[in-house]
Structures are given as structure tokens and as C-alpha cells.
Design a protein around this motif. Structure first.
Motif, PDB file in Angstrom:
ATOM      1  N   MET A 153      42.568  40.380  48.707  1.00 46.09           N
ATOM      2  CA  MET A 153      41.739  39.173  48.725  1.00 46.09           C
ATOM      3  C   MET A 153      42.562  37.900  48.919  1.00 46.09           C
ATOM      4  SD  MET A 153      38.753  40.042  46.054  1.00 46.09           S
ATOM      5  CE  MET A 153      39.611  41.056  44.925  1.00 46.09           C
ATOM      6  N   ARG A 192      50.342  39.069  48.977  1.00 50.91           N
ATOM      7  CA  ARG A 192      49.731  39.749  47.826  1.00 50.91           C
ATOM      8  C   ARG A 192      48.534  40.598  48.267  1.00 50.91           C
ATOM      9  NH1 ARG A 192      47.067  35.984  43.478  1.00 50.91           N
ATOM     10  NH2 ARG A 192      45.593  35.837  45.193  1.00 50.91           N
ATOM     11  N   GLU A 208      51.896  46.458  40.261  1.00 54.73           N
ATOM     12  CA  GLU A 208      52.052  46.715  38.816  1.00 54.73           C
ATOM     13  C   GLU A 208      50.742  47.210  38.208  1.00 54.73           C
ATOM     14  OE1 GLU A 208      53.522  43.067  37.220  1.00 54.73           O
ATOM     15  OE2 GLU A 208      55.588  43.474  37.822  1.00 54.73           O
ATOM     16  N   VAL A 209      49.645  46.540  38.540  1.00 54.38           N
ATOM     17  CA  VAL A 209      48.349  46.962  37.975  1.00 54.38           C
ATOM     18  C   VAL A 209      47.962  48.357  38.477  1.00 54.38           C
ATOM     19  CG1 VAL A 209      47.514  44.593  37.695  1.00 54.38           C
ATOM     20  CG2 VAL A 209      46.846  45.879  39.711  1.00 54.38           C
ATOM     21  N   LYS A 236      44.738  31.082  44.562  1.00 51.04           N
ATOM     22  CA  LYS A 236      44.678  31.855  43.313  1.00 51.04           C
ATOM     23  C   LYS A 236      45.998  32.578  43.012  1.00 51.04           C
ATOM     24  CE  LYS A 236      39.697  32.536  42.821  1.00 51.04           C
ATOM     25  NZ  LYS A 236      39.451  31.210  42.257  1.00 51.04           N
ATOM     26  N   LEU A 237      47.054  31.784  43.009  1.00 49.13           N
ATOM     27  CA  LEU A 237      48.361  32.329  42.619  1.00 49.13           C
ATOM     28  C   LEU A 237      48.611  31.929  41.166  1.00 49.13           C
ATOM     29  CD1 LEU A 237      50.445  31.369  45.785  1.00 49.13           C
ATOM     30  CD2 LEU A 237      49.542  33.628  45.206  1.00 49.13           C
ATOM     31  N   ILE A 238      49.344  32.753  40.440  1.00 51.10           N
ATOM     32  CA  ILE A 238      49.641  32.431  39.041  1.00 51.10           C
ATOM     33  C   ILE A 238      50.802  31.420  39.043  1.00 51.10           C
ATOM     34  CG2 ILE A 238      50.319  33.356  36.783  1.00 51.10           C
ATOM     35  CD1 ILE A 238      49.080  36.066  37.771  1.00 51.10           C
ATOM     36  N   ARG A 271      38.345  47.223  43.221  1.00 50.35           N
ATOM     37  CA  ARG A 271      39.028  46.010  43.693  1.00 50.35           C
ATOM     38  C   ARG A 271      40.399  46.308  44.298  1.00 50.35           C
ATOM     39  NH1 ARG A 271      37.097  41.737  39.059  1.00 50.35           N
ATOM     40  NH2 ARG A 271      35.089  41.297  40.004  1.00 50.35           N
ATOM     41  N   ARG A 272      40.985  47.424  43.875  1.00 50.95           N
ATOM     42  CA  ARG A 272      42.295  47.779  44.451  1.00 50.95           C
ATOM     43  C   ARG A 272      42.169  48.201  45.924  1.00 50.95           C
ATOM     44  NH1 ARG A 272      44.648  51.246  39.363  1.00 50.95           N
ATOM     45  NH2 ARG A 272      44.314  49.573  37.849  1.00 50.95           N
ATOM     46  N   ARG A 325      54.346  32.217  37.490  1.00 46.29           N
ATOM     47  CA  ARG A 325      55.043  33.428  37.936  1.00 46.29           C
ATOM     48  C   ARG A 325      55.625  33.185  39.318  1.00 46.29           C
ATOM     49  NH1 ARG A 325      52.407  39.069  36.147  1.00 46.29           N
ATOM     50  NH2 ARG A 325      51.337  38.412  34.251  1.00 46.29           N
ATOM     51  N   LEU A 350      52.375  41.884  41.271  1.00 48.51           N
ATOM     52  CA  LEU A 350      51.285  42.125  40.316  1.00 48.51           C
ATOM     53  C   LEU A 350      50.311  43.216  40.801  1.00 48.51           C
ATOM     54  CD1 LEU A 350      49.907  41.177  37.661  1.00 48.51           C
ATOM     55  CD2 LEU A 350      48.602  39.565  39.047  1.00 48.51           C
ATOM     56  N   VAL A 351      50.007  43.175  42.102  1.00 49.10           N
ATOM     57  CA  VAL A 351      49.060  44.138  42.682  1.00 49.10           C
ATOM     58  C   VAL A 351      49.565  45.574  42.483  1.00 49.10           C
ATOM     59  CG1 VAL A 351      48.016  44.899  44.857  1.00 49.10           C
ATOM     60  CG2 VAL A 351      48.269  42.472  44.376  1.00 49.10           C
ATOM     61  N   PRO A 399      37.961  47.814  38.417  1.00 52.95           N
ATOM     62  CA  PRO A 399      39.339  47.541  38.879  1.00 52.95           C
ATOM     63  C   PRO A 399      39.771  48.459  40.014  1.00 52.95           C
ATOM     64  CG  PRO A 399      39.257  47.616  36.497  1.00 52.95           C
ATOM     65  CD  PRO A 399      37.921  48.080  36.977  1.00 52.95           C
ATOM     66  N   PHE A 400      39.309  49.708  39.991  1.00 53.99           N
ATOM     67  CA  PHE A 400      39.724  50.661  41.021  1.00 53.99           C
ATOM     68  C   PHE A 400      39.073  50.329  42.365  1.00 53.99           C
ATOM     69  CE2 PHE A 400      40.116  52.588  36.878  1.00 53.99           C
ATOM     70  CZ  PHE A 400      41.459  52.947  36.903  1.00 53.99           C
TER      71      PHE A 400
END
Lengths: 291, 231
Positions: B91, B158, B113-114, B97-99, B86-87, B102, B110-111, B83-84
Motif C-alpha cells: 500500500m 515498503r 518482520e510482521v 504513512k512512514l513511521i 493485508r500482507r 524509525r 517492518l513488512v 493481517p494475512f
């Protein structure tokens, strides 16, 4: 943490029906467990209070004479921790019987001689179990002048047997309902997980850790468990309030019988158990999905 | 075809191959990408462009070879460190690829927040990026209510909101009309000018004409056929 709680609440809201079913299932399981606990707590209290007296009646043979009494008392005292020994002569016993059966005592007048035996009423100072009383009674019965000993072995023994049978049934039912609730909870989490699969995939792509992904599910499980536990307790309390006064009144003419609701500790234990149930269902489900 | 190594390289690939079963999707790819560079990866459908990108953000693992990103060897990255990594990327995908359930704001937030940013910072930053991309008025909208171009703009927002050093875009304009495609491309150029390394996978060579200085890596049948500098 606030984020996870908000997310969990939003998920519960979006899957209202599924979550409602889960909460109701948990509450029913908790209700079954609580009913048994309520019964056990009250029955244990009743048994304890009945046992508290630790009384036994020793019926003596017809050969008994008053001069034997001091020796007999000494002998009985050596067999156990006796608090009090009261001699009840056959005459006193008959008088008491006549008094108790005042309305139907006419036939007692037809008796040519007193059929009742002399007796000793004893009260034990302390004992730990019904078995201990039973053992003590048997050793008294072995004394030559003693005809019989009565210590409630009939009804108390039978009651204890039923009580123990209930206990086993209770454990089995509780386990069964626990497993059902666990299965339903795990299944709800699984469905919620699959319904959010795309969302989880996106979260992973933007750098969410597994903890970040799993946390809302755990919060959801904990909330389900907590709400299920509370609902189960509320249903039990309502039922208790509706039924308990009736039961107390029915038994009032036979004995002092006071039904009490579960203690605060037991309620806390049940709610904690319910929360654990929600968490554990979630844990099992996520462990399997993310394997 | 190999590429010369460079001290400023942020992405380095050494003899990278990827197999799917018996089929070789990528073969012996060696490539150095400098910090702040704009790279187009072009080629026909099925050439292995998207696979190359997926290998970079570890959606797929390379079957052979080594990949270094900012000095980190991807082969040695544990799942807990992924995950780190990917931050560090922003992308963008062809299918956005949107939720869907939401809002625009929540998708972009989200980006951050994570990454554990504070809510006040998230609010400020998300609205700032949405303003830049021209989506601030639709911050409460759900993605399915937006047009394709608008959804891709949200996806760009995003991708850049966490100020990543690398932006990976997989066919970002593939499903958009020309006007929307140009808006997306202009947004990406904007972030490239600010110093971000941008990799754009596209089979649309038309895009190459409308950009600043860049390199075009042409892939065919899983291998690099040509690397051309475009001025």
C-alpha cells in the motif's frame, strides 16, 4: 522474541522519564510490601522461639504440703503433654531472688517471713498456638491447690495483638500500594500506546497481527515490573544492612534477637509478584484501549 | 456501469455500496480486475475513489455487496485473518504513512518482520529493494529528514518488499513535484511489469498519458461513470 525485547528497550529509552517514574513507583510499592514481609518473617521467628519453650509457672497456695506433690504432678500430667515439671520451693525461690537482686537485697533481709509461694515450673512438649497454652493454663488454674498460673499471658498476648494489628495494617498498605503501582503501570502503557498510535495504525496496515503489536508492550511491562522489583529489593537490602546491626545491638542486653533478611524464596516471590504487576498493568490497559 | 467477469480476476466487486451515516459514498459498484492488470481509478475529489480503495484493504467495510480478493470473500474475513489479507497488498498513500522515529531501513523491514521472515533474509531483501529505488545510501535516515519524493520512494519500497500480488496506491503522486511523481510512477510500472496487479487512485489525469496499457475507471458521485482502456 529478540525483536520484541529490542523494541521494548527502545520504547523504554525513548520514554525514559515516564518509564523511570513507573519503575520507581513499582519499586516503592515493592519496598513497602517487603518491609512488612521482613517484619512479619522476623516477628514470626521471634514469637516462635519464645513460644518454643512453652513454659508456665504454677504458684501454689500456702496450704500446700510436700506430700501433695506426687499427686499434683500426676494430675498436671493428665491435663496436657508435659515434658518436665520442676518443683521450686518458696525457700529456693527467695534464695534465687536474693541472688538476682544482690545489689538491692538489703530490704529482703527485713522480711520476717518468706512471702513467696511454692511453685512448679512446667514445660510443655508440644503445642500449636498461644491459645492452646492459654487453655491448658486455665485447666491447671482450676486445680484446688493452685493459686495462679503465669505463662506470659500479659506481654505475649499484648504482643500478639499488636502483631495481628500490624498484619492487618500491612495487608491494607500492601493492597493500597499494589493498586497505586498497578494504576501507574497501566497509565504508562496507555500513554506509550497513544504516543505510538500512528505507528500502530501503520503496522496494522502492513499486516501486523495484534500479538505482534501488543508483544512489545507486554515485554515493556514485564521489564518495568522486574526492574522495579530489583530496585525495591536493593533499597531494602541497603536499609537492612544499615539498620539491622543497630537493632540487634539494642536488643542484645534483653534477649537473643537476630534479624535476618528475607529468605531466597520470599525474594523470588516478591520479584515474581513485581513482574506480574507490570504484566497485569499492561494487560488491563491494552484490554481497555483495544476494546 | 457493470464490468464483465473474467476467469483471471483477482479482485471482484459485486454491487458494492458504502454509506457514512445517511450519505452514500459508493453506490452499486461492480468491477472485475484481472491478475497483473494496471488500473487507474480517477475522478474528482470526494467521488469515492479513496473509499473504494479503503474497502479493498478493509480499512472500511462495505455497507452492501460482495468483494472477492483472490477468491476470499471480505465479508467473511475474521479480524484475526485480516493481517494475512493485508500482507497480500502493498500500500502506498499520499501522506506516505512512514513511521517518523524509525529509519528508512526499519520502515521497509517492518513488512517482512510482521510476516515473520528471518533477519538475514530481511537484511538482504530490504537493501536490494532500496537499491532498486535508489535509496540505499539513505537507509539510516529518518523519514522527516527526507524530501517528499524520497519519502514516497521509501513508501514504494515498503509496498513492494514483500512481493505482494496487489499494489494499492492512493494518490501516490498527489503531493509531489512532476519529477518525483515520474520516479514513483516508473517504479510502480516496474513492479506492474513483473506481474503485480496495480491499482492507482488519482485525480491527476496527466499520469494516464505516461503509462503502459491500462484501464481507467472513472468514478463520480460514488458510481462508475466510465471504464476506458488506455493503450
Amino acid at each position: 522474541m529478540i525483536h520484541f525485547v529490542k523494541k521494548a528497550l527502545a520504547d523504554i529509552h525513548s520514554n525514559r522519564f515516564l518509564n523511570l517514574i513507573t519503575i520507581i513507583t513499582i519499586s516503592l510499592s515493592i519496598l513497602v510490601v517487603s518491609v512488612f514481609l521482613l517484619f512479619f518473617e522476623n516477628a514470626s521467628r521471634v514469637i516462635e522461639s519464645w513460644n518454643k519453650g512453652g513454659r508456665a509457672m504454677i504458684y501454689l497456695k500456702s496450704e500446700f504440703r510436700m506430700d501433695m506433690l506426687p499427686k499434683l504432678k500426676v494430675k498436671i500430667n493428665t491435663l496436657g503433654d508435659i515434658d518436665e515439671i520442676v518443683y521450686i520451693s518458696k525457700t529456693q525461690a527467695l534464695d534465687k531472688l536474693k541472688k538476682n537482686m544482690s545489689s538491692q537485697s538489703a530490704f529482703l533481709k527485713t522480711l520476717k517471713e518468706n512471702p513467696l509461694p511454692d511453685a512448679l515450673e512446667i514445660r510443655m512438649k508440644s503445642y500449636n498456638s498461644f491459645e492452646e497454652v492459654q487453655k491448658f493454663a486455665q485447666s491447671i488454674k482450676a486445680i484446688e491447690i493452685v493459686e495462679d498460673v503465669e505463662y506470659g499471658q500479659g506481654w505475649l498476648g499484648r504482643f500478639l495483638k499488636i502483631f495481628n494489628l500490624f498484619k492487618i495494617t500491612g495487608y491494607a498498605m500492601c493492597t493500597l500500594f499494589f493498586l497505586i503501582a498497578l494504576f501507574i503501570t497501566a497509565n504508562t502503557v496507555r500513554l506509550a500506546f497513544y504516543s505510538r498510535k500512528r505507528e500502530i495504525e501503520i503496522m496494522r496496515l502492513v499486516g501486523a497481527t495484534e500479538t505482534f503489536i501488543k508483544a512489545p508492550f507486554y515485554v515493556e511491562g514485564l521489564l518495568q515490573g522486574f526492574l522495579g522489583g530489583i530496585l525495591g529489593m536493593v533499597i531494602l537490602l541497603i536499609t537492612y544492612l544499615a539498620v539491622s546491626s543497630g537493632i540487634t545491638q539494642s536488643f542484645a542486653s534483653y534477649m537473643y534477637f537476630d534479624i535476618r533478611f528475607l529468605s531466597v524464596q520470599t525474594i523470588a516471590l516478591i520479584i515474581t509478584g513485581s513482574i506480574f504487576l507490570g504484566w497485569f498493568g499492561c494487560y488491563l490497559s491494552l484490554k481497555q484501549i483495544l476494546k | 456501469m457493470n464490468d464483465k467477469s473474467n476467469k483471471n480476476s483477482i479482485i471482484r466487486l459485486f454491487n458494492v455500496s458504502k454509506r457514512f451515516g445517511g450519505k452514500l459514498a459508493l453506490k452499486d459498484i461492480t468491477l472485475d480486475i484481472e491478475q497483473g492488470e494496471l488500473i487507474f481509478i480517477s475522478g474528482p475529489s470526494g467521488a469515492g475513489k479513496s473509499t473504494l480503495l479503503k474497502i479493498l484493504y478493509l480499512a472500511e467495510k462495505a455497507s452492501e455487496g460482495q468483494i472477492l480478493i483472490g477468491g476470499m470473500n471480505l465479508a467473511r474475513i475474521s479480524s484475526s485473518k485480516l493481517p494475512f489479507l493485508r500482507r497480500r497488498f502493498g500500500m502506498i498513500f499520499q501522506d506516505f504513512k512512514l513511521i517518523p522515529n524509525r529509519t528508512v531501513y526499519e520502515n521497509v523491514a517492518l513488512v517482512l518482520e510482521v510476516a515473520g521472515e528471518k533477519p538475514s533474509f530481511i537484511r538482504k531483501k530490504v537493501m536490494q529493494v532500496l537499491r532498486t529505488i535508489g535509496m540505499e545510501k539513505k537507509f539510516k535516515a529518518l523519514p522527516p529528514t527526507l524530501s517528499g519524493g524520497e519519502q514516497q520512494r521509501v513508501a514504494v519500497a515498503r509496498a513492494v518488499v514483500g512481493q505482494p500480488s496487489i499494489i494499492l496506491a492512493d494518490e501516490p503522486t498527489g503531493s509531489l513535484d512532476l519529477k518525483s511523481a515520474q520516479i514513483i510512477l516508473d517504479s510502480l510500472m516496474e513492479y506492474h511489469k513483473k506481474g503485480a496487479t496495480v491499482l492507482i487512485v488519482s485525480h491527476n489525469l496527466h499520469l494516464l498519458e505516461s503509462t503502459v496499457r491500462s484501464r481507467n475507471v472513472e468514478i463520480s458521485e460514488g458510481t462508475i461513470k466510465r471504464i476506458a482502456t488506455i493503450c
